[in-house]
Design a protein around this motif. Sequence first.
Motif, short mmCIF file in Angstrom:
data_model
loop_
_atom_site.label_atom_id
_atom_site.label_comp_id
_atom_site.label_asym_id
_atom_site.label_seq_id
_atom_site.Cartn_x
_atom_site.Cartn_y
_atom_site.Cartn_z
N LEU A 39 28.74 30.35 40.13
CA LEU A 39 27.77 30.61 40.57
C LEU A 39 28.46 32.28 40.95
O LEU A 39 27.53 32.96 40.76
CB LEU A 39 27.81 30.30 41.70
N GLU A 40 29.02 32.82 40.80
CA GLU A 40 29.64 33.65 40.94
C GLU A 40 29.56 35.02 39.33
O GLU A 40 29.29 36.37 39.17
CB GLU A 40 30.67 34.77 41.03
N GLY A 41 29.03 33.98 38.43
CA GLY A 41 29.05 35.30 36.96
C GLY A 41 30.10 35.31 36.58
O GLY A 41 31.39 34.36 37.07
N CYS A 42 29.96 36.06 35.15
CA CYS A 42 31.40 36.03 34.26
C CYS A 42 31.31 37.63 34.12
O CYS A 42 30.08 38.11 33.74
CB CYS A 42 31.72 35.33 33.28
N GLU A 43 31.94 37.76 33.21
CA GLU A 43 32.87 39.45 32.65
C GLU A 43 32.52 39.63 31.40
O GLU A 43 34.02 38.30 30.90
CB GLU A 43 33.68 40.43 33.85
N THR B 159 32.69 26.37 42.44
CA THR B 159 32.60 26.76 43.38
C THR B 159 31.75 28.98 43.03
O THR B 159 31.34 29.59 43.26
CB THR B 159 32.74 26.80 44.25
N ARG B 160 32.98 28.76 42.52
CA ARG B 160 33.19 30.44 41.68
C ARG B 160 32.04 29.83 40.24
O ARG B 160 31.96 31.42 39.86
CB ARG B 160 34.51 30.76 40.81
N SER C 275 36.73 25.77 40.77
CA SER C 275 35.57 26.36 39.41
C SER C 275 33.82 26.03 39.70
O SER C 275 33.39 26.93 39.22
CB SER C 275 36.18 24.98 37.61
N LYS D 56 37.26 39.92 39.16
CA LYS D 56 35.68 40.06 39.91
C LYS D 56 35.41 39.17 39.76
O LYS D 56 36.25 37.83 39.59
CB LYS D 56 35.26 40.90 37.89
N TYR D 57 34.50 38.45 40.17
CA TYR D 57 34.15 37.51 40.20
C TYR D 57 34.39 36.31 40.89
O TYR D 57 33.93 35.42 40.67
CB TYR D 57 33.37 37.08 39.14
N LYS D 58 35.44 37.16 41.88
CA LYS D 58 35.90 35.59 42.44
C LYS D 58 37.34 35.12 41.80
O LYS D 58 37.48 33.55 41.61
CB LYS D 58 34.84 34.41 43.78
N HIS D 59 37.57 35.11 40.32
CA HIS D 59 38.31 34.61 39.57
C HIS D 59 39.49 35.03 40.69
O HIS D 59 39.49 35.53 40.97
CB HIS D 59 38.31 35.36 38.54
#
Length: 146
Positions: free
Chosen positions: A49-53, A46-47, A44, A126-129
């Motif tokens: 920083l990727e954003g969300c949808e 590291t992920r 969580s 998406k977003y490395k989820h």
Amino acid sequence: FQWSSPPEAIERFKSQEIWFPPPQFYEFCRLCNFSSLEELKKFSSTRALEGCERWMPMMLSAPDGFIQLLPGDELYPEDPDYTGEKKIIMSTDKKVEDLMKEGGVFHRIVIKNVNDLAVYVNIQAKYKHINPLMIKCDNSDYNSRL
């Protein structure tokens, strides 16, 4: 209150000892990917920083159940009703089993009744989820197309 690991909570749900709504079932299936809290914490941080949808599940009513469609599913509408103002009612005369056999791109929760759920996902998150493990509470087998 009772502390349970995600797999234990799902087993208790399957045996009808407890109940939680489909979005929580989906998240428990996602949490099953992690064997420890430390592993989840590492993922969580590291992920994050990727954003969300933004998601809005869309319910498709069938004669023998429901399918909660999520973004990326081939049946998910192009313009979902995020606010409920449009009062879109999605329904079909096809049975859930037929929809599953005909389909190819899944991101959905199949709901036969309150304690009979199944998660089907074969899209890239998406977003490395991380996708949920595909866990089902019934005996149906739609894996031939997954």
